[in-house]
Design a protein around this motif. Structure first.
Motif, PDB file in Angstrom:
ATOM      1  N   MET A   1       0.904  -1.104   0.031  1.00  0.00           N
ATOM      2  CA  MET A   1       0.064  -0.171   0.058  1.00  0.00           C
ATOM      3  C   MET A   1       0.798   1.283   0.037  1.00  0.00           C
ATOM      4  O   MET A   1       1.732   1.478   0.769  1.00  0.00           O
ATOM      5  N   ASN A   2       0.618   2.099  -0.713  1.00  0.00           N
ATOM      6  CA  ASN A   2       1.273   3.274  -0.996  1.00  0.00           C
ATOM      7  C   ASN A   2       0.867   4.651   0.246  1.00  0.00           C
ATOM      8  O   ASN A   2       0.006   4.287   0.431  1.00  0.00           O
ATOM      9  N   THR A   3       1.745   5.604  -0.053  1.00  0.00           N
ATOM     10  CA  THR A   3       1.416   6.599   1.048  1.00  0.00           C
ATOM     11  C   THR A   3       0.170   7.317   0.703  1.00  0.00           C
ATOM     12  O   THR A   3      -0.600   7.924   1.692  1.00  0.00           O
ATOM     13  N   VAL A   4      -0.214   7.392  -0.458  1.00  0.00           N
ATOM     14  CA  VAL A   4      -1.450   8.079  -0.893  1.00  0.00           C
ATOM     15  C   VAL A   4      -2.659   7.397  -0.142  1.00  0.00           C
ATOM     16  O   VAL A   4      -3.544   7.930   0.235  1.00  0.00           O
ATOM     17  N   ILE A   5      -2.663   6.106  -0.727  1.00  0.00           N
ATOM     18  CA  ILE A   5      -3.692   5.364  -0.380  1.00  0.00           C
ATOM     19  C   ILE A   5      -3.875   5.295   1.204  1.00  0.00           C
ATOM     20  O   ILE A   5      -4.926   5.099   1.918  1.00  0.00           O
ATOM     21  N   THR A   7      -3.085   7.584   3.352  1.00  0.00           N
ATOM     22  CA  THR A   7      -3.609   9.012   3.711  1.00  0.00           C
ATOM     23  C   THR A   7      -5.100   8.923   3.572  1.00  0.00           C
ATOM     24  O   THR A   7      -5.969   9.260   4.387  1.00  0.00           O
ATOM     25  N   ILE A   8      -5.505   8.496   2.545  1.00  0.00           N
ATOM     26  CA  ILE A   8      -6.852   8.326   2.231  1.00  0.00           C
ATOM     27  C   ILE A   8      -7.801   7.626   3.081  1.00  0.00           C
ATOM     28  O   ILE A   8      -8.736   7.752   3.931  1.00  0.00           O
ATOM     29  N   LEU A   9      -7.225   6.226   3.472  1.00  0.00           N
ATOM     30  CA  LEU A   9      -7.739   5.378   4.403  1.00  0.00           C
ATOM     31  C   LEU A   9      -7.722   5.821   5.841  1.00  0.00           C
ATOM     32  O   LEU A   9      -8.659   5.191   6.518  1.00  0.00           O
ATOM     33  N   LEU A 123      -7.402  16.158   0.700  1.00  0.00           N
ATOM     34  CA  LEU A 123      -6.447  14.924   0.925  1.00  0.00           C
ATOM     35  C   LEU A 123      -5.104  15.884   0.920  1.00  0.00           C
ATOM     36  O   LEU A 123      -4.033  15.120   1.601  1.00  0.00           O
ATOM     37  N   ALA A 124      -4.832  16.916   0.162  1.00  0.00           N
ATOM     38  CA  ALA A 124      -3.457  17.368   0.225  1.00  0.00           C
ATOM     39  C   ALA A 124      -3.321  17.895   1.769  1.00  0.00           C
ATOM     40  O   ALA A 124      -2.128  17.943   2.201  1.00  0.00           O
ATOM     41  N   ALA A 125      -4.308  18.513   2.280  1.00  0.00           N
ATOM     42  CA  ALA A 125      -4.179  18.810   3.819  1.00  0.00           C
ATOM     43  C   ALA A 125      -3.859  17.801   4.662  1.00  0.00           C
ATOM     44  O   ALA A 125      -2.785  18.000   5.360  1.00  0.00           O
ATOM     45  N   ASP A 171     -11.659   8.913  16.689  1.00  0.00           N
ATOM     46  CA  ASP A 171     -11.402   7.493  16.155  1.00  0.00           C
ATOM     47  C   ASP A 171     -12.224   7.486  14.791  1.00  0.00           C
ATOM     48  O   ASP A 171     -13.072   8.342  14.370  1.00  0.00           O
ATOM     49  N   LYS A 172     -11.478   6.451  13.953  1.00  0.00           N
ATOM     50  CA  LYS A 172     -12.233   6.593  12.478  1.00  0.00           C
ATOM     51  C   LYS A 172     -13.513   5.597  12.545  1.00  0.00           C
ATOM     52  O   LYS A 172     -13.244   4.577  12.915  1.00  0.00           O
ATOM     53  N   LYS A 173     -14.403   6.307  11.829  1.00  0.00           N
ATOM     54  CA  LYS A 173     -15.796   5.868  11.697  1.00  0.00           C
ATOM     55  C   LYS A 173     -15.775   4.592  10.799  1.00  0.00           C
ATOM     56  O   LYS A 173     -15.069   4.600   9.601  1.00  0.00           O
ATOM     57  N   PRO A 174     -16.330   3.451  11.024  1.00  0.00           N
ATOM     58  CA  PRO A 174     -16.461   2.153  10.142  1.00  0.00           C
ATOM     59  C   PRO A 174     -17.456   2.878   8.839  1.00  0.00           C
ATOM     60  O   PRO A 174     -18.317   3.446   9.032  1.00  0.00           O
ATOM     61  N   ARG A 175     -17.049   2.206   7.694  1.00  0.00           N
ATOM     62  CA  ARG A 175     -17.854   2.508   6.514  1.00  0.00           C
ATOM     63  C   ARG A 175     -18.740   1.338   6.212  1.00  0.00           C
ATOM     64  O   ARG A 175     -18.403   0.063   6.544  1.00  0.00           O
TER      65      ARG A 175
END
Length: 249
Positions: A1-5, A7-9, A123-125, A171-175
């Motif tokens: 997994m790369n850093t962009v993904i 960051t998104i996740l 995403l940039a932020a 906390d990250k909310k589950p999708r």
């Protein structure tokens, strides 16, 4: 997994920021990233208003439902659907563009362009270790927001984006599950399977809230959504948009 993904996740909404402004370099990088987003037919039908004036930010916070983080952040961006510049272009090029600009299609293009740009900005932020929170509450009182920001006809502030240095990490909310969101070749219409996926998600969301609140809350996602949708909101929107000569035809 790369850093962009990654960051998104790793996205989560941040609602408490340090008292530290973004630098001009950061602001320009975020806006440049927004502008790099895909745009329908190169139309670029959006504008971004950065709000730094403390009194204006406080007023926006009040209009958005007294959300303190609208006023207290590193920088507040307002993303606007913008077809105003094409009125000017029509005059410059001596073309009648009114019918096109008043169409539902061009209104949808403006909404989509704005959303794509905003997500690039977010995403940039986040890639700079900043936190973000989208603010749809500015649509509670759009006439007042438009007056405050002095937006012309055919410019609609759609939502804000609070950006800053996180002072508190949620906390990250589950999708929803991959199987519920992703359909292959056709829209899956097995209702029992569909409901089963929602029930499974309800259990995940309920467990998330139970753990996050030490047992004080354990509501399900479907109960949240049904309660929210049972109450109508912002029903003035269609008339307001059409008064601004958008989505008329």
């Amino acid at each position: 997994m790369n850093t962009v993904i990654e960051t998104i996740l790793n996205h989560r909404s941040v609602r408490k920021f340090e008292d530290k402004s973004l630098t001009q370099e950061q602001i320009e990088a975020i806006v440049a990233s927004a502008q790099a987003a895909s745009t329908s037919s190169f139309i670029q039908a959006y504008s971004i208003i950065g709000v730094t004036d403390k009194e204006k930010k406080q007023r926006l916070a009040e209009l958005a439902g007294n959300q303190s983080y609208v006023a207290e952040n590193g920088h507040f961006f307002v993303f606007c659907a913008d077809l105003h510049r094409f009125d000017i272009i029509g005059e410059m090029e001596q073309k009648n563009v009114s019918t096109s600009l008043e169409s539902t299609e061009k209104f949808m293009v403006a909404l989509i362009d704005t959303a794509l740009a905003a997500q690039n900005a977010a995403l940039a932020a986040e890639s700079m270790s900043l936190g973000v929170c989208y603010i749809g509450g500015i649509r509670n009182h759009l006439a007042d927001v438009c007056k405050l920001l002095k937006t012309p006809e055919k410019v609609i502030p759609l939502f804000g984006l609070a950006v800053g240095y996180p002072d508190q990490t949620a906390d990250k909310k589950p999708r929803l599950s991959f199987q519920h969101i992703y359909h292959e070749n056709k829209y899956e219409q097995d209702i029992e399977q569909y409901k089963g996926q929602l029930e499974n998600y309800n259990q995940i969301v309920s467990a998330y809230y139970n753990e996050r609140t030490n047992g004080k809350r354990a509501d399900t996602w479907t109960s949240q959504m049904a309660s929210m949708l049972e109450k109508s909101s912002r029903l003035y929107m269609k008339e307001f948009i059409q008064q601004h000569k958008l989505n008329v035809k």
